[in-house]
Structure formats: C-alpha cells, structure tokens
Design a protein around this motif. Structure first.
Motif, mmCIF file in Angstrom:
data_model
loop_
_atom_site.group_PDB
_atom_site.id
_atom_site.type_symbol
_atom_site.label_atom_id
_atom_site.label_comp_id
_atom_site.label_asym_id
_atom_site.label_seq_id
_atom_site.Cartn_x
_atom_site.Cartn_y
_atom_site.Cartn_z
ATOM 1 N N ILE A 185 32.086 39.295 44.876
ATOM 2 C CA ILE A 185 33.474 39.629 44.547
ATOM 3 C C ILE A 185 34.284 39.691 45.856
ATOM 4 O O ILE A 185 33.893 40.384 46.791
ATOM 5 N N PRO A 186 35.397 38.972 45.914
ATOM 6 C CA PRO A 186 36.183 38.966 47.154
ATOM 7 C C PRO A 186 36.726 40.356 47.494
ATOM 8 O O PRO A 186 37.098 41.117 46.595
ATOM 9 N N GLU A 190 40.126 41.916 46.078
ATOM 10 C CA GLU A 190 40.331 42.415 44.711
ATOM 11 C C GLU A 190 41.022 43.782 44.746
ATOM 12 O O GLU A 190 40.586 44.669 45.492
ATOM 13 N N ASP A 245 40.914 46.481 43.005
ATOM 14 C CA ASP A 245 40.090 47.688 42.869
ATOM 15 C C ASP A 245 39.276 47.965 44.127
ATOM 16 O O ASP A 245 39.067 49.120 44.509
ATOM 17 N N LYS A 286 32.625 45.746 36.941
ATOM 18 C CA LYS A 286 33.855 45.755 36.166
ATOM 19 C C LYS A 286 34.735 44.544 36.493
ATOM 20 O O LYS A 286 35.412 43.995 35.629
ATOM 21 N N THR A 287 34.721 44.143 37.760
ATOM 22 C CA THR A 287 35.652 43.118 38.241
ATOM 23 C C THR A 287 35.149 41.705 38.013
ATOM 24 O O THR A 287 35.921 40.767 37.896
ATOM 25 N N ARG A 288 33.825 41.563 37.931
ATOM 26 C CA ARG A 288 33.232 40.222 37.964
ATOM 27 C C ARG A 288 33.861 39.278 36.944
ATOM 28 O O ARG A 288 34.262 38.172 37.265
ATOM 29 N N VAL A 295 37.322 38.010 37.815
ATOM 30 C CA VAL A 295 37.328 37.105 38.961
ATOM 31 C C VAL A 295 36.947 35.701 38.508
ATOM 32 O O VAL A 295 37.553 34.709 38.900
ATOM 33 N N TYR A 296 35.949 35.602 37.626
ATOM 34 C CA TYR A 296 35.532 34.279 37.160
ATOM 35 C C TYR A 296 36.615 33.622 36.325
ATOM 36 O O TYR A 296 36.862 32.428 36.421
ATOM 37 N N ARG A 306 39.736 33.967 36.664
ATOM 38 C CA ARG A 306 40.817 33.540 37.541
ATOM 39 C C ARG A 306 40.522 32.221 38.232
ATOM 40 O O ARG A 306 41.409 31.450 38.514
#
Lengths: 182, 122
Positions: free
Chosen positions: A156-157, A160, A162, B13-15, B18-19, B21
């Motif tokens: 994850i970059p 982000e 969060d 939560k973010t994964r 991100v994909y 996007r």
C-alpha cells in the motif's frame, strides 16, 4: 523562508534531484552547548569537491532552466547571520550530507517551525523515497523511519490518506513527548 | 501512543480501494516545490489539498510536486490534470482557495477560472 522546517523541505529537494533513495534528517536541540543542529544526509549521486565549493554560491545551480540556485545559500546565510554555519560533505557516487547549526538562544535564529508538516509533505510527494527522521531534545530522542511503516503496510503506498494520518499522529505524539508533553 | 500494529489494520482496510483505483484514470494535482514555491507558501497549499481530498473521500487523485514552474512571482502555483482535459495552472495559491478548486474542478470538472494563470496571472 519563515522557519527552519521550510528550509529543510527546500534543501531535501536537492537530495531528491540527486536521485537519493534514502534521506536522513536529524534535528538536534542541544541546550548544554546552546546549539541547534540540522543534518540532512542522502545516498544520492554526490558532488565533486569542486561542485561542493560552488554549492553555496547563489549564482550556481545544476539546473539548466535558469542561472540561480538559492536553497542552500539561503540556509547558509541564515545560519551565518546569527553566528552559526553550514558545512557540506559530499562524495561522488556515495551521497551528500549537509550540516547546519545555529546558536540556539540567538534572537535572530529562525524558529524550527512545523517538522510534522515538512515530513508529511516529503512523503506525499516522494512515496518511493525512504525518510528517516530523528529529533533529539534534552527531553529525549524520537526516531521515525518510513522503512518500518513500509514493512507493515507492504504494497500500500505511503501516500494513502489513512496511512498519512497515522504518520501525522505518530510524529506529533513523538515530538510532543520529547518536548515534555507540552 | 500510535503503534505499528495499527498499520496492519489500515493495510487490510485500504487494500481494496487501492486496487480499485489502479483501474481508473487518475487526476493529478501538482504543486511547485522549488525554493520559490516553498518560500511563497506551497506547503500549506499542498496540505490543504490533502485535507480536502480526504474530507470528501475522493479516491482517484494523486497529489505530487514539481520543481520551479518558471514564473516565481506567481507562486505558489498548482497544476491540475484531469484525464482528457488540458492542464489548468492556478497561481497565487492560498489554502482557502483549495476547497473551491476541489469542489468545482476536481469533483465537477469546471476549472475555477478566476484563480488561473490566464486571469489572475496578468
């Protein structure tokens, strides 16, 4: 520049242009010796001895779009103005380190400013560069390292929202702690 | 105190988002971050964009930097790139101009002409 955190944001741009992959920023508030020292160290392409000599000259720049380069010279002038100094150490192929110190109690010393904003800005704009930020005061030492964050968030970059928010709280909490919880 | 463990939760939560996007054409907000831009106030402008984008939960925007854009007297400058549209350059930026640019331009595709180099830069 209004404060040192903006100068730091500015001179780190030189490390970025020098293709650094890792940049270490250290701020040392040393009351005993009345010194505020800032160190910016990178593993970019470095400079020859000759280039180092010219680097503080405002009429020297590596870019081709214009003939002035003010970043380092502004910081050097700010330091000398209140009795401090700026030293450049560099080796081609190895990297560059900039060390600048100010007499802490000098009335003309620029305030440190908001280091959290500077670090966040650097990470957002350069998500692939690793930043190590160390800050020591008489109250203790705080270290932040993007490599540890990267290990946790994996692919994850770091830009982000969060993750940035986590980094922002981590930095402000850490800095608060070494400032005696003020 | 913030712990590194919290990052693992953020990661999970973010994964997904991100994909998602990666498949979408992104909008780019580029802030001039040379000595001229920083001295003129680029950092608070950049942070205001981040704040506004987070507040509105907009997912396909990247905020990044560039060097000296070349008209230092008009700094802070911000370039906004929307897919399939011409670049728009905003000049004399301040944090309080940011929310209008985000709502009118980034969300609704209508550049805020009065802040652009063509109008304000004269």
């Amino acid at each position: 520049m209004e404060d040192l955190s903006l100068h730091i944001l500015d001179i780190v741009q030189n490390s970025i242009s020098a293709m650094a992959e890792t940049i270490r920023i250290a701020v040392m508030e040393d009351d005993t010796n009345d010194r505020l020292t800032v160190l910016v160290e990178d593993n970019g392409r470095g400079m020859t001895e000759e280039t180092v000599k010219k680097a503080l000259d405002p009429f020297y720049t590596t870019r081709t779009s214009r003939r002035v380069g003010l970043g380092l010279s502004l910081l050097g002038a700010a330091a000398e103005f209140c009795g401090g100094s700026l030293i450049i150490n560099s080796q081609p192929g190895k990297g560059t380190s900039i060390e600048v110190w100010f007499p802490m109690s000098n009335i003309d010393r620029p305030p440190l400013g908001n280091m959290t904003d500077t670090i966040i800005t650097l990470i957002v704009c350069n998500p692939d560069i690793d930043f190590i930020y160390e800050h020591s005061t008489p109250g203790g030492k705080f270290v932040f390292d993007t490599r540890l964050v990267r290990r946790e968030v994996q692919d994850i970059p770091l830009g982000e929202p969060d993750i940035l928010e986590w980094i922002r709280s981590y930095l402000s909490e850490g800095l608060n702690e070494i400032r005696g919880g003020a | 105190m913030k712990s590194l463990q919290e990052l693992e939760e953020i990661r999970n939560k973010t994964r997904e988002s991100v994909y998602l996007r990666k498949d979408r054409a992104g909008i780019r907000v580029v802030v001039g971050m040379a000595t001229c831009g920083i001295a003129a106030g680029a950092r608070p402008v950049l942070l205001a964009f981040l704040e506004e984008i987070k507040k509105r939960n907009i997912k396909n925007v990247t905020v990044t930097q560039t060097g000296c854009i070349g008209v230092c007297r008009l700094e802070p400058m911000v370039e906004v790139y929307l897919p399939n549209q011409e670049k728009v350059t905003y000049v004399n930026m301040t944090p309080d101009k940011v929310s209008k640019i985000v709502s009118d331009h980034i969300v609704n595709g209508q550049p805020v002409m009065k802040y652009t180099i063509g109008v304000d830069g004269r």
